[in-house]
Design a protein around this motif. Structure first.
Motif, PDB file in Angstrom:
ATOM      1  N   ASP A 118      32.910  -1.383  43.048  1.00 25.45           N
ATOM      2  CA  ASP A 118      34.153  -1.609  42.323  1.00 25.45           C
ATOM      3  C   ASP A 118      34.136  -2.869  41.469  1.00 25.45           C
ATOM      4  O   ASP A 118      34.750  -2.913  40.400  1.00 25.45           O
ATOM      5  CB  ASP A 118      35.326  -1.703  43.314  1.00 25.45           C
ATOM      6  CG  ASP A 118      35.544  -0.410  44.061  1.00 25.45           C
ATOM      7  OD1 ASP A 118      35.438   0.661  43.436  1.00 25.45           O
ATOM      8  OD2 ASP A 118      35.801  -0.462  45.284  1.00 25.45           O
ATOM      9  N   THR A 175      35.220 -10.939  57.041  1.00 29.31           N
ATOM     10  CA  THR A 175      36.175  -9.933  56.583  1.00 29.31           C
ATOM     11  C   THR A 175      36.210  -8.659  57.417  1.00 29.31           C
ATOM     12  O   THR A 175      37.120  -7.850  57.241  1.00 29.31           O
ATOM     13  CB  THR A 175      35.867  -9.548  55.127  1.00 29.31           C
ATOM     14  OG1 THR A 175      34.517  -9.087  55.032  1.00 29.31           O
ATOM     15  CG2 THR A 175      36.052 -10.736  54.199  1.00 29.31           C
ATOM     16  N   ASN A 176      35.235  -8.457  58.307  1.00 26.27           N
ATOM     17  CA  ASN A 176      35.241  -7.235  59.132  1.00 26.27           C
ATOM     18  C   ASN A 176      36.438  -7.274  60.075  1.00 26.27           C
ATOM     19  O   ASN A 176      36.537  -8.130  60.945  1.00 26.27           O
ATOM     20  CB  ASN A 176      33.939  -7.132  59.924  1.00 26.27           C
ATOM     21  CG  ASN A 176      33.767  -5.751  60.535  1.00 26.27           C
ATOM     22  OD1 ASN A 176      34.727  -5.013  60.728  1.00 26.27           O
ATOM     23  ND2 ASN A 176      32.525  -5.408  60.847  1.00 26.27           N
ATOM     24  N   ARG A 177      37.357  -6.350  59.881  1.00 24.93           N
ATOM     25  CA  ARG A 177      38.605  -6.382  60.649  1.00 24.93           C
ATOM     26  C   ARG A 177      38.455  -5.809  62.058  1.00 24.93           C
ATOM     27  O   ARG A 177      39.241  -6.137  62.949  1.00 24.93           O
ATOM     28  CB  ARG A 177      39.684  -5.603  59.895  1.00 24.93           C
ATOM     29  CG  ARG A 177      40.038  -6.223  58.540  1.00 24.93           C
ATOM     30  CD  ARG A 177      41.018  -5.350  57.777  1.00 24.93           C
ATOM     31  NE  ARG A 177      41.313  -5.929  56.465  1.00 24.93           N
ATOM     32  CZ  ARG A 177      42.059  -5.334  55.529  1.00 24.93           C
ATOM     33  NH1 ARG A 177      42.586  -4.141  55.786  1.00 24.93           N
ATOM     34  NH2 ARG A 177      42.275  -5.914  54.379  1.00 24.93           N
ATOM     35  N   ASP A 236      29.230  -1.149  51.536  1.00 23.71           N
ATOM     36  CA  ASP A 236      30.351  -2.074  51.399  1.00 23.71           C
ATOM     37  C   ASP A 236      30.030  -3.209  50.432  1.00 23.71           C
ATOM     38  O   ASP A 236      30.904  -3.693  49.722  1.00 23.71           O
ATOM     39  CB  ASP A 236      30.713  -2.654  52.775  1.00 23.71           C
ATOM     40  CG  ASP A 236      31.122  -1.569  53.750  1.00 23.71           C
ATOM     41  OD1 ASP A 236      32.221  -1.009  53.578  1.00 23.71           O
ATOM     42  OD2 ASP A 236      30.341  -1.262  54.668  1.00 23.71           O
ATOM     43  N   ARG A 277      33.043  -3.660  47.370  1.00 28.46           N
ATOM     44  CA  ARG A 277      34.220  -2.807  47.305  1.00 28.46           C
ATOM     45  C   ARG A 277      35.439  -3.652  46.948  1.00 28.46           C
ATOM     46  O   ARG A 277      35.467  -4.852  47.214  1.00 28.46           O
ATOM     47  CB  ARG A 277      34.439  -2.084  48.639  1.00 28.46           C
ATOM     48  CG  ARG A 277      33.388  -1.019  48.913  1.00 28.46           C
ATOM     49  CD  ARG A 277      33.818  -0.052  49.995  1.00 28.46           C
ATOM     50  NE  ARG A 277      33.659  -0.619  51.338  1.00 28.46           N
ATOM     51  CZ  ARG A 277      34.655  -0.904  52.157  1.00 28.46           C
ATOM     52  NH1 ARG A 277      35.910  -0.724  51.779  1.00 28.46           N
ATOM     53  NH2 ARG A 277      34.417  -1.388  53.359  1.00 28.46           N
ATOM     54  N   ASP A 278      36.447  -3.025  46.391  1.00 25.54           N
ATOM     55  CA  ASP A 278      37.595  -3.748  45.866  1.00 25.54           C
ATOM     56  C   ASP A 278      38.245  -4.660  46.896  1.00 25.54           C
ATOM     57  O   ASP A 278      38.707  -5.752  46.555  1.00 25.54           O
ATOM     58  CB  ASP A 278      38.625  -2.743  45.331  1.00 25.54           C
ATOM     59  CG  ASP A 278      39.779  -3.422  44.618  1.00 25.54           C
ATOM     60  OD1 ASP A 278      39.562  -3.928  43.502  1.00 25.54           O
ATOM     61  OD2 ASP A 278      40.884  -3.474  45.189  1.00 25.54           O
ATOM     62  N   GLU A 279      38.273  -4.251  48.145  1.00 27.78           N
ATOM     63  CA  GLU A 279      38.972  -5.031  49.163  1.00 27.78           C
ATOM     64  C   GLU A 279      38.330  -6.396  49.417  1.00 27.78           C
ATOM     65  O   GLU A 279      38.953  -7.280  49.999  1.00 27.78           O
ATOM     66  CB  GLU A 279      39.053  -4.257  50.470  1.00 27.78           C
ATOM     67  CG  GLU A 279      37.712  -4.019  51.151  1.00 27.78           C
ATOM     68  CD  GLU A 279      37.849  -3.126  52.371  1.00 27.78           C
ATOM     69  OE1 GLU A 279      37.900  -3.671  53.482  1.00 27.78           O
ATOM     70  OE2 GLU A 279      37.911  -1.900  52.185  1.00 27.78           O
ATOM     71  N   PHE A 280      37.081  -6.581  48.972  1.00 28.89           N
ATOM     72  CA  PHE A 280      36.396  -7.854  49.207  1.00 28.89           C
ATOM     73  C   PHE A 280      36.443  -8.797  48.006  1.00 28.89           C
ATOM     74  O   PHE A 280      35.886  -9.898  48.059  1.00 28.89           O
ATOM     75  CB  PHE A 280      34.926  -7.605  49.563  1.00 28.89           C
ATOM     76  CG  PHE A 280      34.721  -6.825  50.828  1.00 28.89           C
ATOM     77  CD1 PHE A 280      35.369  -7.190  51.995  1.00 28.89           C
ATOM     78  CD2 PHE A 280      33.891  -5.722  50.845  1.00 28.89           C
ATOM     79  CE1 PHE A 280      35.188  -6.466  53.164  1.00 28.89           C
ATOM     80  CE2 PHE A 280      33.701  -4.994  52.008  1.00 28.89           C
ATOM     81  CZ  PHE A 280      34.354  -5.363  53.175  1.00 28.89           C
ATOM     82  N   LYS A 281      37.106  -8.399  46.932  1.00 24.37           N
ATOM     83  CA  LYS A 281      36.979  -9.159  45.684  1.00 24.37           C
ATOM     84  C   LYS A 281      37.505 -10.581  45.802  1.00 24.37           C
ATOM     85  O   LYS A 281      36.995 -11.489  45.152  1.00 24.37           O
ATOM     86  CB  LYS A 281      37.678  -8.421  44.546  1.00 24.37           C
ATOM     87  CG  LYS A 281      39.190  -8.290  44.702  1.00 24.37           C
ATOM     88  CD  LYS A 281      39.765  -7.376  43.629  1.00 24.37           C
ATOM     89  CE  LYS A 281      41.261  -7.168  43.805  1.00 24.37           C
ATOM     90  NZ  LYS A 281      41.770  -6.149  42.864  1.00 24.37           N
ATOM     91  N   ARG A 282      38.518 -10.801  46.626  1.00 26.95           N
ATOM     92  CA  ARG A 282      39.075 -12.143  46.734  1.00 26.95           C
ATOM     93  C   ARG A 282      38.365 -12.986  47.785  1.00 26.95           C
ATOM     94  O   ARG A 282      38.724 -14.139  47.999  1.00 26.95           O
ATOM     95  CB  ARG A 282      40.581 -12.068  47.011  1.00 26.95           C
ATOM     96  CG  ARG A 282      41.326 -11.469  45.831  1.00 26.95           C
ATOM     97  CD  ARG A 282      42.821 -11.404  46.020  1.00 26.95           C
ATOM     98  NE  ARG A 282      43.448 -10.732  44.888  1.00 26.95           N
ATOM     99  CZ  ARG A 282      43.876 -11.343  43.782  1.00 26.95           C
ATOM    100  NH1 ARG A 282      43.747 -12.645  43.664  1.00 26.95           N
ATOM    101  NH2 ARG A 282      44.420 -10.655  42.793  1.00 26.95           N
ATOM    102  N   SER A 283      37.364 -12.416  48.435  1.00 24.47           N
ATOM    103  CA  SER A 283      36.553 -13.167  49.402  1.00 24.47           C
ATOM    104  C   SER A 283      35.137 -13.366  48.922  1.00 24.47           C
ATOM    105  O   SER A 283      34.362 -14.086  49.547  1.00 24.47           O
ATOM    106  CB  SER A 283      36.528 -12.421  50.746  1.00 24.47           C
ATOM    107  OG  SER A 283      37.820 -12.254  51.276  1.00 24.47           O
TER     108      SER A 283
END
Length: 974
Positions: free
Chosen positions: A144, A167-169, A267, A293-299
């Motif tokens: 992404d 970041t792994n929830r 991922d 992936r998009d969910e990691f962009k701010r990390s």
């Protein structure tokens, strides 16, 4: 011109070309400061207790070489390298750099002397190029979002590991990171180095075991180190089902033919863009990459170029989410990365732009077809492959014949990969020819007849593709990758982008802490020599003797300059040098049975990478206060050292301080820490003020990193490459980094690899070698003296207009000065940002903003700027102060004034409507000299908040592309 004058001119020492002010100019500057000599000035600035009086012990390089002499000496060393054809692979491949890119980008000062694009209005060219890089990555990986480059593939994988840990929830229990056993060896070693201090257990095994490893993250190689291409779809799903996340280290060129990891569940995807036109360079510099992936962009670590708008609503580019920069996050940082590989990333992006999707696929397909032909011929000769599937790499079971095969290959002028004593690897690349295939067959034929190329090739073309998961999706569909395929168009595109930017080839860049000095042509020329550019980092030692001689000499030069006894050039950025230095300190304490020492004292004035590096080394950061003059508060230091005496590992200080002062108590700082069992880390970022005047290894430092891209003339390259060697005292020398994956071991006690290649970015080390050789001992010392003179001249000239925040003895500064704009902002509403943007209208890059003190500007002129340029900058700052005064008096409107509206573009000034109370001339030509030479910022002030709220980090949509190009062309013509 008389013969005598010509002779004198021809033999002018290089130091007089590197140092800007001549004798008369220096005297004028000294007169302004009230000093009769430069020695008297330096005596009043550098503390007597640390001042060096003797010449630097540079041995054979004590006397400066002329430019021709230095080039000849370095050529002699380069000639000791043997440029063999490489079939080694292992993440490094031969590539053909398009000459239009080589000449007009890699060797062009408009590109390599630019600074990191923190000021987007004057960085639109390189920002667009980096956005192309990000788009190329997202297309090829199927992810992404991608960042604007990492330091190399190995460190990108290590960063990905820690990103997943954060970041792994729903991670499994335990800090286990699983690495497939066919991951590149250098990547595994760097991952292991990074994992150790963080308490991460790295488990290595067959990829098929990953799902049951109980790991929070898994690292896969695609294709594997042995060349095998595996279908990882079901494995990735199984890892996800068990709570893990998947990192894939992928070959970008292979992804032109293989299904991208983003399509089968990865991922994070990491790797190197080296084979997209970037020379081997004995291991670097190369642009690593990370796509997520998009969910990691701010990390995601590193820099991210995004799209925003300017004050007029036009599309602009900027660094997005800049709060991730480590000098802001400090000990809360998740990475210590402070540089990237911008220049190399831009080269790789332009390689994709030039070749386009069809060209990239054609290159990849040709390599694969040649590999199929090679495989068919080797099979005909009776050799057995380890890998059934492949893209470009074959691994053969050779038994006891391995050594003989290597010897036979070397006799023909090429290198194979040494896998082990019974296996040999062969990797093909863009430069491979059918003749090379025949030569390889001749080696493996031994006493048998060599196969006929035409018949084998025809047979191989009908065979199975050996690609189990072929790519079906399109890539590089954006117009930028489908427009500039002729050399003429590519040349113009590169020129158009360069014209948007402000680099050292246009004007002074007065950035504090960043030392933007001359990067001379003679220093840069050797980087392109094949004897340096075309050497594989795993080439046999007997083929790299010239490199090793040059590296050993540069290490000795840096020891002489710093007062330390040993240096490692492996760290490929200042951040990596910091990290290595702290790991060395940890290893030292461990060796003495004092593993509990984990407290790192850091002054509040320190650069943010210091606490970030300490956090990565699993040290506990304890902040030491500074006094009102910006010095380390010795009473607070004593208290903190006493409080943490049993656990004190180190202190990290910057010298001269980040406040631009030679602190008088530096000896005492070192003594206090040593008394409590700690080590002293001296950050070498400001070494440009010390060379020949003071040496950290002699006034109490135990370890330092240096920035070769600052003091020692490697260009900043628009945000990289950098080199950050780590230098140590004798008692720490045995802990310098090894690189066992490359067969390089300095000492059994050395820490693991911190970069992918044993000598880091070796390909640009000739720059610093040339600089030191051409300057000699006296020239290097004079450079420091003149850098200090220039800073004090600017401080003295600007002091009546702007408060200088910190100073040392007798009101003097070191190599930089900090102007405090907070009182002016309180009085008038004009901020340091307004001044920074207004400077662009005067043709200058802004000084460093709000570091180390918010609301300030930090200025470092360096020794290379001539008096005329220093005065031009001073005139600009004085004129701006006059504009601020007009705002304060009400002559300029508080909101509608030249500062608030800066920078002014050509489109703004030439528009039919002009609604501002000030004139167009005041906007565009505030000083008369600008009429003769005017740089036009291509966009107005960029809206940072808009860019972060509407994060968009790919090339602008196709529907907007044509109009954007038209608007840009109109602006350029205006």
């Amino acid at each position: 011109m008389s013969m005598a004058i010509m002779e004198k001119h021809m033999h002018k020492p290089f130091s007089e070309r590197h140092i800007g002010p001549d004798r008369d100019d220096r005297q004028h500057m000294l007169d302004t400061l009230g000093y009769g000599s430069l020695d008297d000035l330096i005596d009043d600035i550098v503390p007597p207790r640390i001042r060096l009086r003797e010449a630097l012990p540079l041995g054979e390089f004590t006397e400066a070489l002329s430019e021709d002499e230095a080039l000849a000496e370095l050529r002699a060393r380069a000639s000791r390298n043997k440029v063999y054809k490489s079939f080694i692979g292992q993440g490094y491949y031969g590539t053909s750099t398009p000459t239009v890119i080589l000449r007009n980008l890699f060797e062009n000062p408009a590109w390599y002397t630019a600074y990191t694009p923190y000021q987007p209005e004057i960085s639109q060219g390189r920002l667009e190029a980096l956005l192309n890089f990000q788009q190329m990555l997202t297309d090829l990986t199927g992810m992404d979002i991608a960042n604007a480059s990492m330091l190399d593939e190995a460190t990108a994988a290590a960063e990905a590991m820690t990103l997943l840990l954060r970041t792994n929830r729903k991670p499994p229990e335990g800090n286990v990171f699983f690495v497939a056993d066919d991951v590149l060896p250098q990547t595994l070693e760097v991952v292991q180095t990074r994992a150790k201090p963080l308490g991460i257990t790295v488990r290595v095994g067959p990829a098929g075991d990953a799902a049951q490893a109980g790991a929070f993250g898994v690292l896969l190689q695609y294709p594997g180190a042995d060349g095998d291409v595996r279908d990882y779809r079901s494995l990735t799903q199984a890892v996800h089902d068990n709570g893990g996340l998947v990192v894939v280290a992928a070959d970008l060129l292979a992804l032109a033919l293989l299904a991208p990891p983003g399509e089968w569940g990865a991922d994070i995807v990491v790797g190197s863009a080296q084979r997209f036109g970037v020379p081997l360079g004995f291991g670097g510099p190369h642009a690593g990459y990370m796509a997520v992936r998009d969910e990691f962009k701010r990390s995601m670590p590193g820099r991210l170029v995004g799209v925003s708008v300017d004050a007029q609503g036009n599309h602009t580019y900027r660094l997005a989410l800049q709060t991730r920069e480590q000098h802001i996050r400090r000990e809360r940082a998740t990475s210590n990365i402070c540089t990237a590989q911008a220049l190399l990333a831009i080269m790789a992006a332009m390689y994709a732009v030039y070749h386009g999707p069809a060209g990239i696929r054609s290159i990849a397909q040709r390599i694969h077809d040649l590999t199929k032909t090679l495989a068919a011929g080797l099979e005909e000769l009776g050799w057995q492959r380890v890998n059934d599937n492949y893209f470009d790499t074959l691994t053969l079971r050779t038994g006891a014949a391995a050594k003989a095969l290597h010897d036979a290959a070397a006799a023909r002028g090429f290198n194979l990969r040494h896998v082990d004593n019974e296996r040999v690897g062969i990797s093909l690349d863009e430069t491979t020819t059918p003749a090379d295939i025949e030569q390889l067959w001749a080696v493996f034929a031994q006493e048998k007849p060599v196969p006929a190329y035409a018949s084998v090739s025809a047979r191989a073309a009908q065979a199975d593709g050996h690609v189990p998961l072929a790519r079906t999706s399109a890539y590089l569909t954006h117009p930028v990758f489908n427009t500039y395929h002729s050399e003429h168009e590519m040349l113009r595109y590169l020129r158009r982008l360069a014209d948007k930017d402000l680099a050292l080839d246009r004007s002074m860049i007065p950035l504090g802490s960043c030392t933007m000095k001359l990067n001379s042509t003679s220093e840069i020329i050797p980087v392109s020599w094949p004897e340096f550019a075309q050497i594989h980092p795993l080439a046999p030692d007997d083929q790299t003797q010239g490199y090793r001689q040059m590296i050993a000499e540069l290490e000795a030069m840096l020891c002489a300059v710093t007062g330390y006894e040993a240096v490692s050039l492996q760290p490929n950025a200042g951040s990596q040098g910091e990290y290595a230095g702290l790991q060395i300190i940890r290893a030292y304490h461990d060796s003495r049975g004092e593993a509990q020492r984990d407290v790192c004292l850091i002054p509040s004035s320190a650069h943010g990478t210091n606490p970030a590096s300490a956090q990565m080394a699993d040290m506990r950061v304890v902040v030491v206060a500074c006094d009102p003059q910006g010095n380390v508060d010795l009473d607070d230091l004593r208290s903190k050292a006493q409080q943490h005496s049993d656990r004190l590992a180190a202190i990290m200080i910057t010298y001269p301080s980040t406040h631009g002062v030679f602190e008088e108590g530096v000896h005492e700082v070192c003594d206090i820490v040593h008394q409590h069992g700690g080590q002293v880390y001296v950050d070498g970022a400001n070494m440009n003020a010390m060379v020949g005047l003071a040496a950290p290894g002699r006034f109490g430092g135990d370890v330092s990193h240096l920035n070769l891209h600052k003091t020692f003339c490697i260009p900043h390259g628009g945000g990289g490459p950098g080199v950050g060697p780590v230098a140590v005292r004798t008692h720490l020398a045995r802990f310098l980094p090894n690189h066992r994956a490359a067969g390089y071991q300095r000492s059994p006690d050395g820490i693991g690899a911190v970069s992918a290649a044993p000598f880091g970015s070796a390909g640009i080390l000739p720059i610093s070698w040339m600089y030191i050789a051409m300057m000699g001992a006296q020239g290097l010392t004079d450079a420091s003296r003149n850098a200090i003179l220039a800073a004090n001249y600017i401080a003295a000239r600007l002091a009546p207009h702007y408060p200088v925040l910190y100073s040392g003895r007798k009101g003097l500064v070191a190599h930089e000065c900090i102007l405090d704009l907070r009182p002016l902002q309180k009085e008038t509403g004009i901020s340091n940002e307004d001044v920074a943007k207004r400077l662009m209208d005067y043709g200058f890059h802004a000084p460093t903003m709000s570091f180390p003190v918010p609301g300030t500007l930090m200025i470092e002129p360096t020794e290379s700027e001539v008096l005329r340029e220093l005065d031009r900058f001073i005139d600009a700052m004085v004129a701006i102060r006059g504009e601020i005064a007009k705002v304060g008096s009400g002559e300029f409107d508080a909101k509608d004034n030249p500062l608030r509206n800066a920078p002014h573009t050509a489109a703004m000034v030439t528009a039919d409507d002009w609604t501002h109370a000030y004139t167009r001339t005041q906007a565009a030509y505030p000083l008369p000299g600008l009429m003769q030479s005017k740089y036009w910022p291509p966009v107005g002030r960029v809206d940072n908040s808009y860019g972060d709220r509407n994060l968009f980090c790919s090339c602008i949509p196709m529907t907007d592309y044509a109009s954007e190009q038209t608007d840009t062309q109109t602006t350029m013509e205006a």
